[in-house]
Scaffold this active site. Structure first.
Site, mmCIF file in Angstrom:
data_model
loop_
_atom_site.group_PDB
_atom_site.id
_atom_site.type_symbol
_atom_site.label_atom_id
_atom_site.label_comp_id
_atom_site.label_asym_id
_atom_site.label_seq_id
_atom_site.Cartn_x
_atom_site.Cartn_y
_atom_site.Cartn_z
ATOM 1 C CD GLU A 306 -2.963 -1.252 2.226
ATOM 2 O OE1 GLU A 306 -2.734 -0.663 3.292
ATOM 3 O OE2 GLU A 306 -4.011 -1.883 2.006
ATOM 4 C CG ASP A 385 -7.578 -5.568 4.725
ATOM 5 O OD1 ASP A 385 -7.210 -5.786 5.891
ATOM 6 O OD2 ASP A 385 -7.609 -4.429 4.220
ATOM 7 C CD GLU A 413 -9.925 -1.660 7.681
ATOM 8 O OE1 GLU A 413 -9.067 -2.209 8.395
ATOM 9 O OE2 GLU A 413 -9.696 -1.277 6.520
HETATM 10 C C1 GCV Z 1 -2.886 0.533 8.403
HETATM 11 C C2 GCV Z 1 -6.116 -2.178 5.302
HETATM 12 C C3 GCV Z 1 -6.594 -0.929 5.954
HETATM 13 C C4 GCV Z 1 -5.497 0.086 6.100
HETATM 14 C C5 GCV Z 1 -4.367 -0.564 6.885
HETATM 15 C C6 GCV Z 1 -3.917 -1.797 6.136
HETATM 16 C C7 GCV Z 1 -2.857 -2.561 6.894
HETATM 17 O O1 GCV Z 1 -5.804 -1.963 3.977
HETATM 18 O O2 GCV Z 1 -7.660 -0.416 5.231
HETATM 19 O O3 GCV Z 1 -6.000 1.197 6.769
HETATM 20 O O4 GCV Z 1 -3.311 0.315 7.073
HETATM 21 O O5 GCV Z 1 -5.009 -2.670 5.979
HETATM 22 O O6 GCV Z 1 -3.219 -3.504 7.585
HETATM 23 O O7 GCV Z 1 -1.702 -2.215 6.798
#
Ligand code: GCV
Length: 852
Positions: A306, A385, A413
């Site tokens: 990411e 995720d 989340e």
């Molecule tokens: C901290 C997902 C979440 C992100 C998070 C990422 C991760 O993509 O939406 O907010 O980033 O996981 O676990 O690194």
């Protein structure tokens, strides 16, 4: 007569004493007074508590016991430094017990952090010994004793040894230095504000105490999307203050670091992990950190994921990156947690062989055996995720010579963000118990991550918690069962979800049987319920994956590189992950597991769409077609969410009023939002598949009056995007320069008592007001000031106001006046009118409305 007498006694003598208001601050550590009837059980509890040793942890243990006994039993134990001449509770490590020359044979083989509660006789006095190999274990023993009292269990003849299942029991907090929290739903950070550590660390201390009470021994305070500044020399004293706040509770501080630090803050022109200058930079950096924080637990790294920097920049492996840190940490006893959440978020969605689910295994399996012994690969429970349902990551079964830890998510989340109740313990258990057949049968995920299967030196459990400054810690009183449950499972993954739920309820709300049963049942049903009205059959949560991850957003997963695809089209749905015709993901599992998933006939229904692409008419093991399952489960889920409200209402007077009301408000909201989910998902699949609901519900809303069909003054009709986020795809907005705007509806149903729900959009960029009139009489008014995660009309902001028990007659005008505020234009979606249920005070169904 007997019945009368019984009710008389129950009524008169067991009338509950008014319950004191609570904020949720104390969570399960309320130490509420033990019921008088049970108090006798603890009459013989010693009056002294002697602490052998004076480490800060032992001191906390002693103070905690005094606090607990005072709260629960109304007695203040006398604190002693040496053994008193009398009956005492004696706290000390094995070393402390030996130094005090107590004539006790200590248990052999009790692991670190384990404890022994033992009733003994010392100098002729009955005593209770709480001892452990290390001082943290003593603290855990104290919490265990307090918990026993809190649960009303006997403490007189104790001989209990307990040890944690795994050494790693950590939480991660995705806190940014500016005080915001990524995916946090309970207010700002406890640790940071305005790029510094907060002045007042009392709440951080309280949090460490909570963590310790359930055996959690490490806390990473900052976001895995790490700000490199966190390890700059000038920031270290601030981190040291956090470490000091945690230390009395045996919670080791951890920090997330940026792999690019040697270049970003270190002045080097590279962060190549194989460059000796980089290795030296890390060595010196950790020497410096440990001079300031000698007991730092370790660091977490998110790399090549990411947008984060990673070893791929230099063509190096993740093992190279982890080891350069591991070697710098090793002399200090620190751990490096290297996250397996590495994937390409620019995948070509047109290529049906591409598959994000493969990423963790593809990236890490071939590196097995190359990680140093103080490196731990931290693996999310599922390969995508934190979706509402995923299989266990195949990587758990794919590492034999590498330490691993499972990463779970307490912060919800993708599971309702603490506005929806979702007790995750059953979900976690489902993953932990899956047999990965990593060494023949009998290698469940829990054993693999704990390092038991392949005898790894470390391993265990990590959860992303993201508590905030909200008094409830997580934003919903009942969500705290997840934090408690994580600690419980990390200590003993064989505990049942019911046991955890009931125990937590007793400690949090008391022992009233009705309360315990009702709350435990709601908790246990909440995950399946959430799954039913969100993402079916393993297709993913079907939420808006490009933004909030909250409300429905079915198409957001498709036609982009993020790889959370469900591949729903006109004919069918699901990812073909088979070896035979699909992405090959299933081949990452060991043969017995792969065999189960590869065949459609064997694949469990709940994961079918994760593993296979099937027609909507495909018949499940349940006997239903996929499409009918989607419709039915969404209706069942929304109905169940509505039932939670009634079940909670039955507890009125049995729970203190503030907590009762706050939970009620959340459950009422959830019931409304579950309908938003139901309608969005069902309407979308109806349009996509063209297959009608066999039960005739989808697309038919006989009790609904659309705002766009109302008589409007000042309100304008607008399209809502995506269309399924609003009933009929449209809503009305007050954009007039002379508010209020008015939407008038004509009631054409039968006369009677009715509940009127106004479905409207509560954006977070204003606080519109609404007034509801029936036949010219003002019957309700409210302000749209909830903090829902959107500035736009859509599924995230769609909510409802239910006004109960209104007397309606045919021809009545129902009028809504909307008063916009700031960017929010008092938007309305529809009205829904339903008969008022029996049991609403003063109202009986079918009662005739007198004609005037
Ligand atoms: C901290 C997902 C979440 C992100 C998070 C990422 C991760 O993509 O939406 O907010 O980033 O996981 O676990 O690194």
């Amino acid at each position: 007569m007997r019945y009368f007498l019984l009710s008389f006694f129950l009524g008169v003598f067991t009338l509950p004493t008014p319950l004191a208001a609570e904020t949720g601050d104390d969570a399960w550590l309320r130490y509420a007074p033990v019921d008088v009837a049970m108090r006798g059980r603890y009459d013989r509890l010693p009056a002294y508590v002697a602490a052998l040793g004076d480490s800060v942890v032992i001191k906390s243990a002693q103070a905690e016991l005094i606090r607990g006994v005072r709260g629960m039993l109304g007695r203040t134990l006398r604190a002693e430094r040496d053994l008193p001449r009398g009956s005492a509770i004696v706290l000390g490590t094995f070393a402390g017990v030996q130094a005090a020359r107590l004539a006790i044979r200590l248990p052999t083989g009790l692991r670190e952090d384990g404890y022994w509660l033992k009733t003994i006789t010392l100098n002729g006095f009955p005593c209770l010994l709480i001892t452990a190999p290390n001082d943290r274990g003593v603290l855990y023993g104290v919490f265990a004793l307090s918990r026993r009292i809190g649960l009303g269990e006997a403490v007189s003849q104790l001989d209990e040894q307990q040890a944690p299942y795994a050494p790693i029991r950590w939480v991660n907090e995705w806190n940014n230095l500016d005080g915001t929290i990524e995916r946090g739903y309970a207010g700002p950070s406890l640790f940071f504000e305005k790029d510094d550590v907060v002045e007042d660390l009392s709440r951080a201390r309280d949090y460490a105490r909570l963590l310790a009470s359930v055996g959690i021994n490490g806390c990473v305070v900052n976001n895995v999307n790490a700000n490199p500044r966190v390890i700059r020399a000038e920031f270290l004293p601030q981190l040291a203050r956090l470490a000091a706040a945690f230390r009395p509770w045996g919670v080791r501080l951890g920090v997330s670091i940026d792999l690019g630090s040697p270049k970003i803050i270190g002045g080097l022109d590279t962060f190549d992990p194989l460059d000796p200058r980089v290795a030296n930079w890390w060595k010196e950096k950790f020497d410096e950190i440990y001079r300031v924080i000698p007991d730092l637990g370790g660091v977490v790294v998110k790399a090549d994921s990411e947008g984060r920097l990673g070893p791929s920049t230099y063509g190096r492996t993740h093992a190279d990156a982890a080891n350069v840190l591991a070697r710098a940490l090793r002399p200090h006893g620190g751990l490096i947690f290297y996250r397996a959440f590495v994937y390409d978020h620019h995948l070509d969605w047109r290529n049906l062989k591409n598959d994000r689910a493969r990423a963790a295994y593809d990236n890490f399996h071939s590196l097995d055996g190359q990680f140093d012994d103080n490196a731990v690969v931290q693996i999310k429970n599922g390969p995508i995720d934190f979706q509402v349902r995923e299989p266990a990551s195949p990587l758990f079964g794919g590492l034999e010579k590498t330490n691993q830890a499972i990463e779970l998510q307490i912060t919800q989340e993708y599971t309702g963000q603490q506005r929806h109740l979702c007790f995750l313990v059953p979900m976690w258990k489902a993953v932990l118990d899956i047999d990965m057949h990593a060494q023949g049968a009998g290698t469940p995920v829990k054993a693999l991550v704990a390092g038991k299967t392949f005898r790894r030196p470390v391993g265990g459990f990590v959860a992303v918690s993201n508590v905030g400054r909200d008094p409830t810690w997580l934003g919903h009183h009942l969500a705290m069962a997840n934090l408690y449950g994580f600690g419980g499972l990390a200590w003993n993954p064989d505990l049942s979800a019911r046991r955890i739920g009931e125990e937590w309820t007793r400690l949090t709300f008391g022992h009233d049987l009705r309360v315990v049963e009702t709350i435990a049942n709601i908790l246990l049903q909440s995950w399946p319920t959430y799954e039913k009205y969100t993402g079916p059959l393993g297709a993913g949560t079907l939420t808006d994956i490009l933004g909030s991850h909250y409300g429905p957003g079915i198409e957001s997963s498709e036609e982009n590189g993020w790889g959370q695809w469900h591949r729903a089209d006109h004919d069918g749905i699901g990812m073909d992950r088979t070896v035979a015709t699909g992405t090959g993901y299933i081949g990452q599992y060991r043969p017995p597991v792969a065999g189960l998933y590869e065949s459609r006939a064997n694949c469990p229904d709940e994961l079918l769409l994760f593993m296979h692409h099937v027609l909507y008419t495909y018949v499940l093991h349940s006997g239903k077609t996929v499409i009918q399952h989607i419709y039915d489960s969404h209706y069942e889920g929304a109905e169940q969410a509505e039932r939670f409200v009634g079940q909670w209402r039955s507890l009125r007077g049995r729970i203190d009023e503030p907590r009762y009301r706050q939970v009620l408000a959340r459950l009422e909201y959830q019931a409304g939002h579950a309908q938003v989910w139901r309608d969005a998902v069902c309407n979308w699949f109806l349009r996509k598949s063209g297959i009608h609901d066999a039960k005739g519900r989808v697309g038919h809303f006989p009790n609904r009056l659309e705002a766009e069909s109302a008589e409007l003054e000042g309100y304008q009709i607008e399209e809502v995007k995506p269309w399924e986020a609003a009933s009929g795809g449209k809503a009305v907005e007050c954009l007039s320069s002379a508010p209020p705007c008015v939407a008038s509806f004509r009631y054409e149903g039968k006369p009677g008592w009715r509940d009127v729900s106004v479905q409207y959009f509560d954006q977070n960029n204003g606080a519109s007001r609404f007034k509801l009139f029936v036949a010219g009489q003002l019957v309700d008014e409210w302000v749209a000031d909830d903090a829902l995660p959107s500035r736009r009309m859509g599924a995230d902001s769609s909510t409802r106001r239910k006004t109960k028990g209104l007397a309606l007659r045919p021809g009545d005008e129902i009028r809504i006046e909307g008063f916009p505020d700031a960017g929010e234009s008092a938007p309305i979606d529809y009205l829904e009118i339903r008969p008022t249920a029996r049991g609403v005070p003063g109202v009986s169904l079918g009662e005739r409305i007198p004609r005037q």
